[in-house]
Design an enzyme around this catalytic site. Structure first.
Site, PDB file in Angstrom:
ATOM      1  N   ASP A  77       0.615  -0.999  -0.307  1.00 28.22           N
ATOM      2  CA  ASP A  77      -0.302   0.258  -0.475  1.00 28.22           C
ATOM      3  C   ASP A  77       0.915   1.370   0.192  1.00 28.22           C
ATOM      4  O   ASP A  77       2.024   1.161  -0.031  1.00 28.22           O
ATOM      5  CB  ASP A  77      -1.024  -0.035   0.618  1.00 28.22           C
ATOM      6  CG  ASP A  77      -2.053   1.048   1.688  1.00 28.22           C
ATOM      7  OD1 ASP A  77      -2.478   1.220   0.090  1.00 28.22           O
ATOM      8  OD2 ASP A  77      -2.637   1.379   2.052  1.00 28.22           O
ATOM      9  N   TRP A 109       2.467   7.969  -2.574  1.00 28.73           N
ATOM     10  CA  TRP A 109       4.675   7.644  -3.172  1.00 28.73           C
ATOM     11  C   TRP A 109       4.227   9.050  -4.836  1.00 28.73           C
ATOM     12  O   TRP A 109       5.398  10.135  -4.644  1.00 28.73           O
ATOM     13  CB  TRP A 109       4.866   6.561  -3.666  1.00 28.73           C
ATOM     14  CG  TRP A 109       6.340   6.936  -4.422  1.00 28.73           C
ATOM     15  CD1 TRP A 109       7.046   6.359  -2.751  1.00 28.73           C
ATOM     16  CD2 TRP A 109       7.350   6.836  -4.935  1.00 28.73           C
ATOM     17  NE1 TRP A 109       8.702   6.742  -3.729  1.00 28.73           N
ATOM     18  CE2 TRP A 109       8.454   6.292  -5.136  1.00 28.73           C
ATOM     19  CE3 TRP A 109       6.270   7.139  -6.486  1.00 28.73           C
ATOM     20  CZ2 TRP A 109       9.015   6.600  -6.292  1.00 28.73           C
ATOM     21  CZ3 TRP A 109       7.239   6.917  -7.694  1.00 28.73           C
ATOM     22  CH2 TRP A 109       8.646   7.045  -7.395  1.00 28.73           C
ATOM     23  N   HIS A 148       2.310   2.793  -9.161  1.00 33.46           N
ATOM     24  CA  HIS A 148       2.998   1.294  -9.244  1.00 33.46           C
ATOM     25  C   HIS A 148       4.115   0.893  -9.613  1.00 33.46           C
ATOM     26  O   HIS A 148       3.561  -0.173  -9.623  1.00 33.46           O
ATOM     27  CB  HIS A 148       0.627   0.487 -10.252  1.00 33.46           C
ATOM     28  CG  HIS A 148      -0.489   1.496  -9.174  1.00 33.46           C
ATOM     29  ND1 HIS A 148      -0.045   1.197  -8.140  1.00 33.46           N
ATOM     30  CD2 HIS A 148      -1.495   2.210  -9.837  1.00 33.46           C
ATOM     31  CE1 HIS A 148      -2.115   1.488  -7.598  1.00 33.46           C
ATOM     32  NE2 HIS A 148      -1.823   2.698  -8.811  1.00 33.46           N
ATOM     33  N   SER A 160      -7.308  -5.753  -4.708  1.00 32.99           N
ATOM     34  CA  SER A 160      -8.549  -6.075  -4.578  1.00 32.99           C
ATOM     35  C   SER A 160     -10.114  -6.052  -4.923  1.00 32.99           C
ATOM     36  O   SER A 160      -9.835  -5.709  -5.818  1.00 32.99           O
ATOM     37  CB  SER A 160      -8.979  -5.864  -3.150  1.00 32.99           C
ATOM     38  OG  SER A 160      -9.630  -4.086  -3.622  1.00 32.99           O
ATOM     39  N   THR A 161     -10.923  -7.183  -4.261  1.00 31.75           N
ATOM     40  CA  THR A 161     -11.944  -6.822  -4.920  1.00 31.75           C
ATOM     41  C   THR A 161     -12.910  -5.288  -5.187  1.00 31.75           C
ATOM     42  O   THR A 161     -13.579  -5.382  -5.940  1.00 31.75           O
ATOM     43  CB  THR A 161     -13.023  -8.191  -4.309  1.00 31.75           C
ATOM     44  OG1 THR A 161     -13.192  -7.504  -2.890  1.00 31.75           O
ATOM     45  CG2 THR A 161     -13.055  -9.069  -5.073  1.00 31.75           C
ATOM     46  N   ASN A 176     -10.672  -2.986  -5.183  1.00 29.47           N
ATOM     47  CA  ASN A 176     -10.270  -1.776  -6.315  1.00 29.47           C
ATOM     48  C   ASN A 176     -10.876  -1.759  -7.312  1.00 29.47           C
ATOM     49  O   ASN A 176     -10.465  -0.093  -9.014  1.00 29.47           O
ATOM     50  CB  ASN A 176      -8.701  -1.931  -6.019  1.00 29.47           C
ATOM     51  CG  ASN A 176      -7.659  -2.252  -5.264  1.00 29.47           C
ATOM     52  OD1 ASN A 176      -7.189  -3.014  -4.637  1.00 29.47           O
ATOM     53  ND2 ASN A 176      -8.048  -1.069  -4.107  1.00 29.47           N
ATOM     54  N   TRP A 177     -11.204  -1.908  -8.603  1.00 32.53           N
ATOM     55  CA  TRP A 177     -12.570  -2.029  -9.220  1.00 32.53           C
ATOM     56  C   TRP A 177     -13.285  -0.870  -9.271  1.00 32.53           C
ATOM     57  O   TRP A 177     -13.677  -0.215  -9.762  1.00 32.53           O
ATOM     58  CB  TRP A 177     -13.836  -2.600  -9.519  1.00 32.53           C
ATOM     59  CG  TRP A 177     -13.317  -4.388  -9.955  1.00 32.53           C
ATOM     60  CD1 TRP A 177     -13.153  -5.212  -8.423  1.00 32.53           C
ATOM     61  CD2 TRP A 177     -11.866  -4.773 -10.992  1.00 32.53           C
ATOM     62  NE1 TRP A 177     -12.131  -6.459  -9.674  1.00 32.53           N
ATOM     63  CE2 TRP A 177     -12.175  -6.637 -10.502  1.00 32.53           C
ATOM     64  CE3 TRP A 177     -11.658  -4.178 -11.971  1.00 32.53           C
ATOM     65  CZ2 TRP A 177     -11.300  -6.565 -11.397  1.00 32.53           C
ATOM     66  CZ3 TRP A 177     -10.890  -5.139 -13.437  1.00 32.53           C
ATOM     67  CH2 TRP A 177     -10.829  -6.173 -12.523  1.00 32.53           C
TER      68      TRP A 177
HETATM   69  C1  IPE Z   1      -5.031  -2.333   0.001  1.00 30.69           C
HETATM   70  O1  IPE Z   1      -5.090  -1.591  -0.393  1.00 30.69           O
HETATM   71  C2  IPE Z   1      -5.923  -3.701  -1.585  1.00 30.69           C
HETATM   72  C3  IPE Z   1      -3.413  -3.849  -1.949  1.00 30.69           C
HETATM   73  C4  IPE Z   1      -3.267  -3.166  -1.409  1.00 30.69           C
HETATM   74  C5  IPE Z   1      -4.189  -4.700  -3.010  1.00 30.69           C
HETATM   75  P1  IPE Z   1      -6.373  -0.540  -0.146  1.00 30.69           P
HETATM   76  O2  IPE Z   1      -5.636   1.174  -0.940  1.00 30.69           O
HETATM   77  O3  IPE Z   1      -6.946  -0.613  -0.889  1.00 30.69           O
HETATM   78  O4  IPE Z   1      -7.105   0.194   0.991  1.00 30.69           O
HETATM   79  P2  IPE Z   1      -8.153   1.243   1.837  1.00 30.69           P
HETATM   80  O5  IPE Z   1      -8.518   0.964   0.772  1.00 30.69           O
HETATM   81  O6  IPE Z   1      -6.808   2.024   2.055  1.00 30.69           O
HETATM   82  O7  IPE Z   1      -8.323   0.273   2.734  1.00 30.69           O
HETATM   83  C1  IPE Z   2      -1.156   0.332  -3.086  1.00 28.42           C
HETATM   84  O1  IPE Z   2      -1.017   1.932  -3.972  1.00 28.42           O
HETATM   85  C2  IPE Z   2      -1.442  -0.193  -5.114  1.00 28.42           C
HETATM   86  C3  IPE Z   2      -3.539  -1.062  -5.257  1.00 28.42           C
HETATM   87  C4  IPE Z   2      -4.537  -1.170  -3.903  1.00 28.42           C
HETATM   88  C5  IPE Z   2      -3.577  -1.435  -6.609  1.00 28.42           C
HETATM   89  P1  IPE Z   2      -2.584   2.777  -3.345  1.00 28.42           P
HETATM   90  O2  IPE Z   2      -2.724   2.700  -4.541  1.00 28.42           O
HETATM   91  O3  IPE Z   2      -3.743   1.547  -2.543  1.00 28.42           O
HETATM   92  O4  IPE Z   2      -1.652   3.579  -2.763  1.00 28.42           O
HETATM   93  P2  IPE Z   2      -2.420   4.665  -1.859  1.00 28.42           P
HETATM   94  O5  IPE Z   2      -3.355   4.091  -1.030  1.00 28.42           O
HETATM   95  O6  IPE Z   2      -3.643   5.379  -2.255  1.00 28.42           O
HETATM   96  O7  IPE Z   2      -1.123   5.535  -1.643  1.00 28.42           O
HETATM   97 MG    MG Z   3      -4.399   2.203  -0.664  1.00 28.53          MG
END
Ligand code: IPE
Ligand code: IPE
Ligand code: MG
Length: 242
Positions: free
Chosen positions: A23, A28, A40, A68-69, A71-72
């Protein structure tokens, strides 16, 4: 420690399964006034370094939360960029064949693009006889989704008469999870300052040790991991006993 990360000064008591919630990629990038997808790309580089380090120090099982489910919900171009990184990684990771690493995906593949799903199935098949280390990659993974999926499997088996309702124990149920063949998480690491599971391996983390760090995932290093391993080695795991 600095640059001279060695494997000699590690504690003896290392976890069998380390779970990583990768995360902080977006933050970053934002700090650098860059689009989130660059975060990413950097995060993928960290992932490769950490896999290599875990392999070098002999960790048997590592899992990474990659998508994650939930993240869509993100903008299409970000989701697209992440999916392309998965494609690229699967193509590259054939180099790990030499290192006897088994690759297994956790999550529901059915809604992914056909070509990506096929790449995932192929790499799982091509590495299925490797037992030195297992790399579990959670893509379109959700802990609740996994439990519902396992419950449906159990229900169908009861319906067909293969098992009876009384046969359903914790052990049997866990055979229906994506992680059926792998140990529960011993050490769960989440960087980026968030202190939550976000639906990651909620069954398998029932007795995990948690390690949170403020470092954003693209800045995470083997030295950071080493700090977590030292802390883990000093914890007293009781599993409800005394
Ligand atoms: C959890 O991170 C999912 C992954 C790292 C793939 P998220 O960034 O989606 O989680 P939340 O929304 O902060 O809880
Ligand atoms: C985790 O980093 C990667 C995925 C969830 C795919 P994030 O994209 O959640 O990064 P932040 O939390 O927005 O900084
Ligand atoms: Mg995140």
């Amino acid at each position: 420690m600095g640059k001279n990360t060695t494997i000699t000064d590690l504690p003896e008591n290392l976890p069998e399964h380390i779970g990583f919630i990768m995360d902080g990629n977006g933050r970053w990038a934002k700090k650098r006034m860059m689009p989130r997808k660059f975060g990413h790309v950097e995060g993928a580089k960290t992932f490769k370094k950490i896999v290599r380090y875990c392999r070098d120090i002999g960790i048997r099982c590592i899992s990474f939360y990659a998508f994650s489910t939930e993240n869509w919900k993100r903008p299409d171009d970000e989701v697209h960029a992440i999916m392309n990184l998965f494609r690229q990684y699967i193509d590259e990771c054939r180099q790990y064949f030499l290192e006897e690493t088994r690759i297994v995906f956790l999550g529901d593949k059915s809604v992914l693009a056909d070509d990506l799903r096929q790449k995932m199935i192929d790499i799982e098949n091509d590495t299925k006889d490797y037992h030195e280390m297992t790399l579990l990659l959670a893509i379109n993974y959700g802990g609740r989704d996994e439990i519902v999926h396992a419950a449906k499997t159990a229900a169908l088996k009861v319906k067909s008469g293969e098992i009876s309702a009384d046969d359903i124990t914790e052990d049997l149920f866990s055979r229906y999870l994506y992680t059926a063949d792998y140990p529960d998480v011993d050490l769960l690491i989440r960087p980026s300052g968030e202190m939550r599971l976000s639906n990651y391996l909620i069954w398998q983390c029932a007795y995990s040790e948690f390690y949170f760090s403020d470092v954003l995932w693209p800045d995470f290093t083997p030295d950071e991991l080493k700090k977590a391993l030292v802390e883990y080695a000093g914890r007293s795991r009781r599993f409800g006993g005394v």
